[in-house]
Design a protein around this motif. Structure first.
Motif, PDB file in Angstrom:
ATOM      1  N   GLU A  36       0.829  -1.208   0.000  1.00  0.00           N
ATOM      2  CA  GLU A  36       0.000   0.000   0.000  1.00  0.00           C
ATOM      3  C   GLU A  36       0.865   1.260   0.000  1.00  0.00           C
ATOM      4  O   GLU A  36       0.584   2.223  -0.711  1.00  0.00           O
ATOM      5  N   ALA A  37       1.923   1.222   0.803  1.00  0.00           N
ATOM      6  CA  ALA A  37       2.787   2.394   0.917  1.00  0.00           C
ATOM      7  C   ALA A  37       3.402   2.753  -0.436  1.00  0.00           C
ATOM      8  O   ALA A  37       3.594   3.920  -0.750  1.00  0.00           O
ATOM      9  N   ARG A  38       3.683   1.750  -1.262  1.00  0.00           N
ATOM     10  CA  ARG A  38       4.311   2.028  -2.556  1.00  0.00           C
ATOM     11  C   ARG A  38       3.314   2.179  -3.681  1.00  0.00           C
ATOM     12  O   ARG A  38       3.646   2.689  -4.753  1.00  0.00           O
ATOM     13  N   LEU A  39       2.090   1.716  -3.427  1.00  0.00           N
ATOM     14  CA  LEU A  39       1.083   1.716  -4.496  1.00  0.00           C
ATOM     15  C   LEU A  39       0.741   3.131  -4.962  1.00  0.00           C
ATOM     16  O   LEU A  39       0.673   3.409  -6.156  1.00  0.00           O
ATOM     17  N   LEU A  40       0.556   4.029  -4.001  1.00  0.00           N
ATOM     18  CA  LEU A  40       0.207   5.404  -4.337  1.00  0.00           C
ATOM     19  C   LEU A  40       1.285   6.028  -5.224  1.00  0.00           C
ATOM     20  O   LEU A  40       0.986   6.648  -6.248  1.00  0.00           O
ATOM     21  N   ASP A  41       2.551   5.838  -4.830  1.00  0.00           N
ATOM     22  CA  ASP A  41       3.666   6.352  -5.638  1.00  0.00           C
ATOM     23  C   ASP A  41       3.645   5.762  -7.035  1.00  0.00           C
ATOM     24  O   ASP A  41       3.844   6.470  -8.017  1.00  0.00           O
ATOM     25  N   ALA A  42       3.421   4.433  -7.086  1.00  0.00           N
ATOM     26  CA  ALA A  42       3.435   3.746  -8.376  1.00  0.00           C
ATOM     27  C   ALA A  42       2.325   4.281  -9.282  1.00  0.00           C
ATOM     28  O   ALA A  42       2.531   4.479 -10.482  1.00  0.00           O
ATOM     29  N   ILE A  43       1.156   4.545  -8.690  1.00  0.00           N
ATOM     30  CA  ILE A  43       0.040   5.077  -9.495  1.00  0.00           C
ATOM     31  C   ILE A  43       0.417   6.463 -10.012  1.00  0.00           C
ATOM     32  O   ILE A  43       0.283   6.761 -11.196  1.00  0.00           O
ATOM     33  N   GLU A  44       0.916   7.288  -9.098  1.00  0.00           N
ATOM     34  CA  GLU A  44       1.228   8.669  -9.492  1.00  0.00           C
ATOM     35  C   GLU A  44       2.339   8.738 -10.530  1.00  0.00           C
ATOM     36  O   GLU A  44       2.351   9.633 -11.375  1.00  0.00           O
ATOM     37  N   ALA A  45       3.272   7.800 -10.450  1.00  0.00           N
ATOM     38  CA  ALA A  45       4.392   7.806 -11.400  1.00  0.00           C
ATOM     39  C   ALA A  45       4.060   6.986 -12.658  1.00  0.00           C
ATOM     40  O   ALA A  45       4.942   6.742 -13.479  1.00  0.00           O
ATOM     41  N   ASP A  46       2.798   6.584 -12.786  1.00  0.00           N
ATOM     42  CA  ASP A  46       2.356   5.776 -13.943  1.00  0.00           C
ATOM     43  C   ASP A  46       3.181   4.509 -14.113  1.00  0.00           C
ATOM     44  O   ASP A  46       3.480   4.086 -15.226  1.00  0.00           O
ATOM     45  N   ARG A  47       3.547   3.907 -13.002  1.00  0.00           N
ATOM     46  CA  ARG A  47       4.299   2.656 -13.106  1.00  0.00           C
ATOM     47  C   ARG A  47       3.375   1.443 -13.198  1.00  0.00           C
ATOM     48  O   ARG A  47       3.829   0.323 -13.373  1.00  0.00           O
ATOM     49  N   ILE A  48       2.085   1.687 -13.072  1.00  0.00           N
ATOM     50  CA  ILE A  48       1.138   0.603 -13.332  1.00  0.00           C
ATOM     51  C   ILE A  48       0.701   0.748 -14.783  1.00  0.00           C
ATOM     52  O   ILE A  48       0.119   1.749 -15.163  1.00  0.00           O
ATOM     53  N   GLU A  49       1.095  -0.229 -15.543  1.00  0.00           N
ATOM     54  CA  GLU A  49       0.958  -0.090 -16.987  1.00  0.00           C
ATOM     55  C   GLU A  49      -0.138  -0.968 -17.557  1.00  0.00           C
ATOM     56  O   GLU A  49      -0.374  -2.065 -17.049  1.00  0.00           O
ATOM     57  N   PRO A  50      -0.754  -0.504 -18.649  1.00  0.00           N
ATOM     58  CA  PRO A  50      -1.708  -1.393 -19.314  1.00  0.00           C
ATOM     59  C   PRO A  50      -0.983  -2.423 -20.169  1.00  0.00           C
ATOM     60  O   PRO A  50      -0.117  -2.068 -20.972  1.00  0.00           O
TER      61      PRO A  50
END
Ligand code: G
Ligand code: G
Ligand code: MN
Length: 308
Positions: A36-50
């Protein structure tokens, strides 16, 4: 005396078991908190990719659409599986931000693909509970210039369980705008038939749990045949998920199922590989069912699929 000892033993065992349980729970919450702690960062940095998994016509293996599947690759190169981070995103109210960014990127990617290829996007039941999600979805299509008629949203029965009238309104709004609605994981939930009569779905996705035992189990074949017939009667396209073998594909074709998805044809791939997949000739198409099939460009024998 002996009974006392036995009882003590049972108590000891129970305690040990519950301690193991607590330790694993602690491990899980720990892991969840860490993610959870890293998820927000990952979302904001667009590291969750389609990533995109092809949906194809079973007879021709021609790709007709692509399902967007979220992939989170960490800096070390390891992937966090979506069935780990999606539930955390749902629980922590991050699913809206995640989905909306993902859809935006997918629409931008899909603009490079042929116009008759549709995009299929999973909508979380939690996302559907947030006020105005359907309007924000339409805004994203507007911003990215992606035609609503090329989008399909996949919803699960769980989405319809909590607030049916609100879900129905949102879906009717999207359908009016030209977006198609598919019922995902079909056959695994409850009251399927009631839901099929309440909504006009464009497509039902036959859950992969029906496809996996298909060859070994004749009863499963009958069930799948029934689901396909149901789809026909309702004028809905059926897509079988989780096709992993040639034999499953051939059998599904014989059972009357028109569309499929699964590792046999392709896993979900990143955007730059989609172009190559779309350009390639359909895998082994010439030998399906032992018949020679027409070339990919033959429009007369391969009618263009429609979404609704
Ligand atoms: O992509 P598969 O590889 O492992 O996905 C596991 C689960 O996560 C599936 O139930 C799939 O529907 C879900 N999932 C994957 N990507 C998304 C997404 O973008 N949004 C939502 N809501 N679910 C997703
Ligand atoms: O819940 P939904 O149907 O959206 O889930 C899609 C999930 O199915 C993703 O996890 C995707 O990676 C997985 N998937 C896609 N094709 C196959 C397949 O052929 N076999 C299996 N076991 N899983 C698959
Ligand atoms: Mn899906």
């Amino acid at each position: 005396m002996l009974a006392d000892l036995a009882l003590r033993d049972v108590k000891k065992q129970r305690k040990a078991r519950s301690q193991i349980y607590e330790a694993s729970m602690l491990g899980r919450t720990h892991r969840a908190a860490h993610i959870e702690a890293r998820l927000l960062d990952a979302i904001e940095a667009d590291r969750i990719e389609p990533y995109y998994q092809p949906i194809f016509e079973i007879d021709t293996r021609r790709i007709v659409g692509l399902e967007v599947l979220a992939r989170w690759r960490q800096s070390g190169g390891d992937f966090v599986p979506p069935d780990v981070f999606i539930p955390i995103a749902e629980e922590r109210q991050l699913i809206d931000a995640l989905s909306e960014r993902l859809l935006k990127r997918a629409c931008v990617d899909a603009r490079q693909w042929p116009e008759d290829i549709f995009l299929s996007f999973n909508i979380s039941p939690v996302h559907m509970e947030t006020e105005g999600w359907e309007r924000r979805l339409m805004d994203i299509l507007g911003q990215t210039g992606f035609a609503p008629s090329r989008l399909q949203v996949e919803i699960t029965e769980t989405s319809l369980a909590s607030d049916l009238p609100a879900a129905a309104r949102a879906l009717a709004f999207l359908q009016k705008e030209g977006v198609a609605v598919a019922l995902d994981d079909f056959g695994t939930g409850y009251s399927n038939l009631a839901q099929l009569s309440n909504f006009s779905f464009a497509r039902i996705k036959i859950d992969r749990s029906f496809v996996a035992p298909l060859l070994e189990d004749e009863r499963q074949q009958k069930i799948v045949r029934l689901m396909v017939a149901l789809a026909r009667v309702l004028d809905v396209w059926a897509t079988a998920e989780g096709i992993e073998t040639e034999e499953q594909l051939v059998l599904l074709g014989k059972l009357g199922c028109r569309y499929g998805q699964g590792y046999l044809v392709s896993r979900a791939v990143p955007s730059d590989e989609v172009v190559a997949l779309l350009a390639a000739a359909p895998l082994g198409a010439a030998t399906i069912g032992g018949q020679n099939l027409p070339e990919q460009g033959d429009a007369t024998s391969c009618p263009r699929p429609r979404l609704q």
